[in-house]
Scaffold this motif. Structure first.
Motif, PDB file in Angstrom:
ATOM      1  N   TRP A 138       0.812  -1.219   0.000  1.00 46.92           N
ATOM      2  CA  TRP A 138       0.000   0.000   0.000  1.00 46.92           C
ATOM      3  C   TRP A 138       0.853   1.280   0.000  1.00 46.92           C
ATOM      4  N   ASP A 139       2.163   1.132  -0.061  1.00 47.31           N
ATOM      5  CA  ASP A 139       3.030   2.293   0.129  1.00 47.31           C
ATOM      6  C   ASP A 139       3.088   3.219  -1.084  1.00 47.31           C
ATOM      7  N   ASN A 140       2.511   2.812  -2.219  1.00 44.87           N
ATOM      8  CA  ASN A 140       2.542   3.677  -3.403  1.00 44.87           C
ATOM      9  C   ASN A 140       1.280   4.523  -3.553  1.00 44.87           C
ATOM     10  N   LEU A 141       0.457   4.582  -2.513  1.00 40.04           N
ATOM     11  CA  LEU A 141      -0.771   5.372  -2.548  1.00 40.04           C
ATOM     12  C   LEU A 141      -0.510   6.806  -2.095  1.00 40.04           C
ATOM     13  N   PRO A 142      -1.291   7.773  -2.593  1.00 40.86           N
ATOM     14  CA  PRO A 142      -1.152   9.147  -2.106  1.00 40.86           C
ATOM     15  C   PRO A 142      -1.574   9.277  -0.648  1.00 40.86           C
ATOM     16  N   ILE A 143      -1.268  10.407  -0.059  1.00 40.55           N
ATOM     17  CA  ILE A 143      -1.519  10.648   1.365  1.00 40.55           C
ATOM     18  C   ILE A 143      -2.682  11.622   1.542  1.00 40.55           C
ATOM     19  N   CYS A 144      -3.573  11.297   2.474  1.00 41.89           N
ATOM     20  CA  CYS A 144      -4.662  12.194   2.860  1.00 41.89           C
ATOM     21  C   CYS A 144      -4.403  12.617   4.306  1.00 41.89           C
ATOM     22  N   MET A 145      -3.942  13.848   4.481  1.00 46.93           N
ATOM     23  CA  MET A 145      -3.574  14.323   5.819  1.00 46.93           C
ATOM     24  C   MET A 145      -4.812  14.739   6.601  1.00 46.93           C
ATOM     25  N   ALA A 146      -4.886  14.289   7.845  1.00 42.55           N
ATOM     26  CA  ALA A 146      -5.939  14.727   8.760  1.00 42.55           C
ATOM     27  C   ALA A 146      -5.303  15.711   9.732  1.00 42.55           C
ATOM     28  N   LYS A 147      -5.667  16.992   9.566  1.00 43.46           N
ATOM     29  CA  LYS A 147      -4.993  18.066  10.292  1.00 43.46           C
ATOM     30  C   LYS A 147      -5.971  19.196  10.596  1.00 43.46           C
ATOM     31  N   THR A 148      -5.727  19.914  11.667  1.00 42.96           N
ATOM     32  CA  THR A 148      -6.574  21.063  11.975  1.00 42.96           C
ATOM     33  C   THR A 148      -6.623  22.022  10.788  1.00 42.96           C
ATOM     34  N   GLY A 190      -8.277   4.756  -2.151  1.00 44.35           N
ATOM     35  CA  GLY A 190      -7.010   4.844  -2.861  1.00 44.35           C
ATOM     36  C   GLY A 190      -6.031   5.799  -2.234  1.00 44.35           C
ATOM     37  N   PHE A 191      -6.066   5.936  -0.899  1.00 42.32           N
ATOM     38  CA  PHE A 191      -5.077   6.762  -0.217  1.00 42.32           C
ATOM     39  C   PHE A 191      -4.854   6.266   1.206  1.00 42.32           C
ATOM     40  N   ILE A 192      -3.779   6.768   1.809  1.00 40.59           N
ATOM     41  CA  ILE A 192      -3.457   6.490   3.208  1.00 40.59           C
ATOM     42  C   ILE A 192      -3.765   7.742   4.015  1.00 40.59           C
ATOM     43  N   VAL A 193      -4.550   7.605   5.074  1.00 37.50           N
ATOM     44  CA  VAL A 193      -4.868   8.736   5.945  1.00 37.50           C
ATOM     45  C   VAL A 193      -3.798   8.838   7.026  1.00 37.50           C
ATOM     46  N   ALA A 194      -3.233  10.034   7.177  1.00 36.06           N
ATOM     47  CA  ALA A 194      -2.241  10.296   8.226  1.00 36.06           C
ATOM     48  C   ALA A 194      -2.845  11.263   9.232  1.00 36.06           C
ATOM     49  N   LEU A 195      -3.047  10.797  10.460  1.00 34.37           N
ATOM     50  CA  LEU A 195      -3.658  11.626  11.494  1.00 34.37           C
ATOM     51  C   LEU A 195      -2.594  12.388  12.264  1.00 34.37           C
ATOM     52  N   THR A 196      -2.775  13.709  12.349  1.00 32.56           N
ATOM     53  CA  THR A 196      -1.815  14.560  13.040  1.00 32.56           C
ATOM     54  C   THR A 196      -2.440  15.162  14.289  1.00 32.56           C
ATOM     55  N   GLY A 197      -1.610  15.549  15.222  1.00 28.27           N
ATOM     56  CA  GLY A 197      -2.065  16.271  16.410  1.00 28.27           C
ATOM     57  C   GLY A 197      -3.249  15.614  17.101  1.00 28.27           C
ATOM     58  N   ASP A 198      -4.225  16.441  17.466  1.00 28.93           N
ATOM     59  CA  ASP A 198      -5.396  15.953  18.195  1.00 28.93           C
ATOM     60  C   ASP A 198      -6.646  15.924  17.317  1.00 28.93           C
ATOM     61  N   ILE A 199      -6.481  15.785  16.008  1.00 27.66           N
ATOM     62  CA  ILE A 199      -7.621  15.820  15.097  1.00 27.66           C
ATOM     63  C   ILE A 199      -8.617  14.715  15.431  1.00 27.66           C
TER      64      ILE A 199
END
Length: 554
Positions: free
Chosen positions: A478-488, A519-528
């Motif tokens: 799954w490492d070739n998928l784009p990133i969906c950032m979860a951020k304030t 088709g993406f990886i969600v990256a959760l940041t901070g306290d979202i």
């Protein structure tokens, strides 16, 4: 001035079949939801060259409001006034924020889509269908475990959450299956708001029912005891989900106050999801019109980045121009002014806060796209403040339009529309556009690129969980998928209190989630949070229906 609701209720509204006729859509291709809204068969697409896409984004939002949806709608009306056949393509409002504090997503003032009340209250039921489909999968997971667990699902490794289209903090963490063996297997569970669900993301990124089914089938719901991923297809749930969603996949046609067409379909949040309306609606609009004006949620660091790095990458859509919306009020807040003091002239704070706008302009430039800055004018803006902003723009080579669509509809956006057309004619962004990272970069490198290039971070810190997940995701392919950032949304950083243009900060990645169907990886940041809560005084407290008339809705 009248409220948004009063303006919408007093508006002259045409039967939706008349709006469809302007687009050469036959009645046979419409499914009517009353007189003023209809679903459109996406297969009615005419064999014509694709229209050009104009993306509307904004600075980092503040409680002062930016008016991005208002500007999007007003720009579409203005382009139509200039005799360019234009469709506005928007997201559907989530019911939770309507009941909470943010408000709806139907624009404001004299740049609205109507029927506003229907759009903000259930609309055509798409979000309810998504909720049902999501929870049907959850039900089948728990039933599978209860009925013998043939797949060997580890109840502690279920990553599929239930959902509800409401702000309800009490549902963030729950226990299900209590009450004895006949009620299932007790386990910890979680609720997300519907617009953060992967079903919503899949709806918005699918190109057809067939593509939707393929995406649904590969969504990861859990892991087995030996850490193998379990998919929706493993549960034999793909067909049922497609059946539930068959009508929700069709775009919704409504109209602006000036009787121009609007397609409203899909509504993922941009802070915890990818923040764009559906591909099906966007591509339909491109076939039906010469220009499509669409928006991406929150600032250019969130919705626009995901539109460009996820939606465009997956679909081949390339915007011709970007509009960056800002207000003098919001820029003053980024310069340190409190909300209660925004009515007072403060050129110094305005110029201090303009660094936030500068960063969002820089971000759009990194995609090789032309842009226009739209200043959404408020009555509190003073002559000195407007002149200071215009002088700054001229000095730095930025094209700026003072947009007054809120008070004057399409007429208030004519200068903006002319500047956008001029930018496209000089340098059509669809010919120069590029993504900010290569999808074959590692997950770590892609996240680091977004954090440093788009947010301005100095470093990225990954939790031990995130590091373990990156290794597992690479092993699973799954490492070739784009990133969906979860951020304030409130800050370029992961700290909502850092306004303006914070620099050199450390962005913390606490967890990764595989959204393989989307088709993406969600990256959760901070306290979202993926399930918002209601404020101390929710908007719902002021809403009512009296003698058949809705009151208190904006």
């Amino acid at each position: 001035m009248l409220t948004d609701l009063e303006i919408a209720q007093q508006a002259d509204i045409k039967p939706i079949k008349e709006i469809a006729k302007k687009l050469n859509i036959n009645e046979d291709d419409l499914e009517f939801y009353g007189k003023y809204k209809a679903k459109v068969d996406p297969n009615c697409i005419k064999a014509k060259e694709d229209g050009k896409v104009i993306l509307v984004t904004a600075i980092s939002p503040t409680p002062a409001g930016e008016g991005k949806s208002t500007t999007t709608i007003g720009l579409s009306d203005a382009l139509n006034k200039l005799n360019y056949q234009t469709i506005v393509a928007l997201r559907e409002p989530s019911f939770g924020p309507v009941m909470g504090v943010k408000g709806g997503a139907a624009g404001g003032g004299y740049a609205q889509v109507i029927p506003m009340e229907d759009i903000n209250l259930h609309f055509t039921g798409d979000l309810h269908a998504i909720t049902t489909a999501n929870n049907a999968i959850a039900s089948m997971i728990d039933n599978h475990i209860h009925q013998g667990n043939k797949l060997g699902i580890d109840p502690t490794r279920i990553i599929w959450h239930r959902c509800l289209d409401m702000n309800d903090r009490a549902l963030r963490s729950v226990i299900v299956g209590l009450g004895g063996s006949s009620n299932g297997v007790p386990r910890e569970d979680h609720f997300d708001i519907t617009v953060a669900s992967e079903v919503m993301a899949v709806l918005c990124l699918s190109t057809s029912l067939e593509d939707f089914k393929k995406r649904i089938a590969r969504m990861i719901v859990a892991y087995t005891y030996d850490k193998k991923p379990v998919t929706v297809d493993d549960l034999n749930a793909t067909g049922a989900v497609a059946l539930i969603m068959k009508d929700a996949l069709k775009p919704n046609l409504v109209q602006t106050l000036e009787h121009n067409p609007a397609l409203i379909h899909g509504g993922p949040f941009a802070n915890i999801a990818h923040g764009c309306n559906s591909v099906i609606a966007t591509k339909l609009a491109m076939k039906l019109a010469d220009y499509v004006v669409t928006e991406a949620g929150f600032g250019a660091d969130l919705g626009a980045e995901k539109f460009l790095d996820i939606k465009c990458r997956q679909t081949g859509i390339k915007p011709s121009c970007v509009v960056i919306v800002a207000t003098i009020r919001a820029l003053k807040m980024h310069g340190g002014v409190l909300k209660e003091d925004l009515k007072n002239e403060n050129v110094e704070a305005l110029m201090a806060g303009i660094v936030n706008l500068e960063k969002h302009i820089e971000n759009i430039k990194k995609y090789n796209l032309p842009y226009v800055v739209a200043i959404n004018k408020f009555y509190t803006d003073t002559k000195n403040e407007v002149e200071a902003l215009e002088n700054w723009a001229k000095k730095n080579g930025h094209t700026v339009s003072l947009s007054e669509v809120f008070t004057d509809g399409g007429n208030g956006g004519l200068d903006l529309a002319k500047n956008v057309i001029n930018q496209i004619e000089k340098n059509d962004g669809s010919k120069t556009f590029k993504c900010i990272y290569d999808e074959n970069d590692s997950i770590k490198d892609k996240i680091t690129t977004i954090a440093k290039e788009i947010y301005g971070a100095g470093a990225v810190e990954f939790s031990s969980l995130a590091k373990t997940q990156m290794k597992q995701f690479k092993k699973n392919g799954w490492d070739n998928l784009p990133i969906c950032m979860a951020k304030t949304q409130y800050s370029l950083s992961d700290n909502p209190k850092l306004l303006g243009r914070p620099e050199g900060f450390t962005l913390t990645i606490r967890e990764l989630k595989p959204s393989i169907g989307a088709g993406f990886i969600v990256a959760l940041t901070g306290d979202i949070m993926t399930m918002p809560g209601l404020p101390k005084e929710p908007a719902a407290e002021k809403m009512d229906i009296i003698d058949g008339k809705i009151v208190g809705l904006f």
